[in-house]
Design a protein around this motif. Structure first.
Motif, mmCIF file in Angstrom:
data_model
loop_
_atom_site.group_PDB
_atom_site.id
_atom_site.type_symbol
_atom_site.label_atom_id
_atom_site.label_comp_id
_atom_site.label_asym_id
_atom_site.label_seq_id
_atom_site.Cartn_x
_atom_site.Cartn_y
_atom_site.Cartn_z
ATOM 1 N N ILE A 110 44.166 41.540 45.682
ATOM 2 C CA ILE A 110 42.959 40.729 45.465
ATOM 3 C C ILE A 110 42.522 40.073 46.770
ATOM 4 O O ILE A 110 43.312 39.451 47.465
ATOM 5 N N ASN A 114 37.216 37.838 44.406
ATOM 6 C CA ASN A 114 37.007 38.940 43.460
ATOM 7 C C ASN A 114 38.162 39.089 42.462
ATOM 8 O O ASN A 114 38.475 40.178 42.030
ATOM 9 N N ASN A 115 38.754 37.967 42.079
ATOM 10 C CA ASN A 115 39.850 37.984 41.103
ATOM 11 C C ASN A 115 39.424 38.617 39.791
ATOM 12 O O ASN A 115 40.125 39.467 39.244
ATOM 13 N N THR A 116 38.283 38.198 39.281
ATOM 14 C CA THR A 116 37.806 38.684 37.988
ATOM 15 C C THR A 116 37.527 40.177 38.042
ATOM 16 O O THR A 116 37.909 40.913 37.129
ATOM 17 N N GLU A 117 36.878 40.627 39.088
ATOM 18 C CA GLU A 117 36.566 42.048 39.218
ATOM 19 C C GLU A 117 37.842 42.890 39.307
ATOM 20 O O GLU A 117 37.947 43.938 38.679
ATOM 21 N N THR A 118 38.800 42.408 40.092
ATOM 22 C CA THR A 118 40.036 43.168 40.287
ATOM 23 C C THR A 118 40.803 43.299 38.979
ATOM 24 O O THR A 118 41.216 44.389 38.597
ATOM 25 N N GLY A 120 39.609 42.835 36.009
ATOM 26 C CA GLY A 120 38.762 43.570 35.068
ATOM 27 C C GLY A 120 38.970 45.066 35.234
ATOM 28 O O GLY A 120 39.116 45.805 34.261
ATOM 29 N N PHE A 121 39.013 45.507 36.488
ATOM 30 C CA PHE A 121 39.300 46.917 36.767
ATOM 31 C C PHE A 121 40.697 47.287 36.291
ATOM 32 O O PHE A 121 40.910 48.346 35.707
ATOM 33 N N SER A 125 41.210 50.094 33.516
ATOM 34 C CA SER A 125 41.899 51.316 33.945
ATOM 35 C C SER A 125 42.964 51.735 32.946
ATOM 36 O O SER A 125 43.240 52.911 32.778
#
Length: 174
Positions: A110, A114-118, A120-121, A125
């Motif tokens: 991270i 971009n904690n949420t995006e990471t 979330g991915f 996944s």
């Protein structure tokens, strides 16, 4: 992660059916077994958390996958219910560690903001290919008319995940 998580999710989805069909476990025994596996998974996550910090999550993931492959393979040949219960709980120990270290490993990638995006991915996944494990297991069980052979597909997912994880680079700052 997607591949070995497919193996784990398939194990979660079909483990009770396997216990019932192969070892004639009743509903109460399966519930107790599920609780035991969850407890041992928590203990495994706690135990390996110390080593995760010292040796890095990738190493813990690889060690845990290796033990899951070995113990899981051995479990396919067990015919005694009590031995199955013991090795099933041992599997739980390494399931907990691989899940916890997978999150720890992802957290190290991270970048600020971009904690949420990471994550979330990370979450999506695990869902994208979640149908593969159960579909392949069901296909193999149908073809060979054997739960044991069907469950062996989980070992294949863990093995492929292990090999792919070998190729993943660790973040620069551990």
């Amino acid at each position: 992660r997607m591949i070995y998580t497919d193996g784990l999710n398939t194990l979660f989805a079909f483990g009770g059916l396997y216990a019932s069909g192969t070892f004639n476990m009743n509903f109460s025994e399966i519930i107790v077994f599920g609780i035991l596996i969850n407890v041992t998974a928590g203990l495994g996550a706690l135990f390996f958390s110390y080593f995760d910090d010292k040796f890095g999550p990738k190493n813990i993931i690889l060690i845990s996958l290796l033990f899951l492959i070995i113990i899981g393979t051995f479990t396919l040949f067990i015919s005694d219910k009590n031995t199955f219960l013991f090795f099933g709980c041992l599997l739980g120990f390494f399931i907990g560690s691989v899940q916890a270290s997978s999150r720890s490993f992802m957290a190290r990638f991270i970048k600020k903001g971009n904690n949420t995006e990471t994550f979330g991915f990370f979450a999506i996944s695990g869902k994208c290919t979640s149908f593969l494990g159960p579909a392949i297991l069901a296909f193999v069980v149908t073809i060979y008319d054997s739960q044991r052979i069907g469950m062996s597909t989980i070992i294949l997912f863990l093995l492929i995940g292990f090999v792919l994880m070998l190729k993943v680079s660790e973040p620069k700052s551990l």
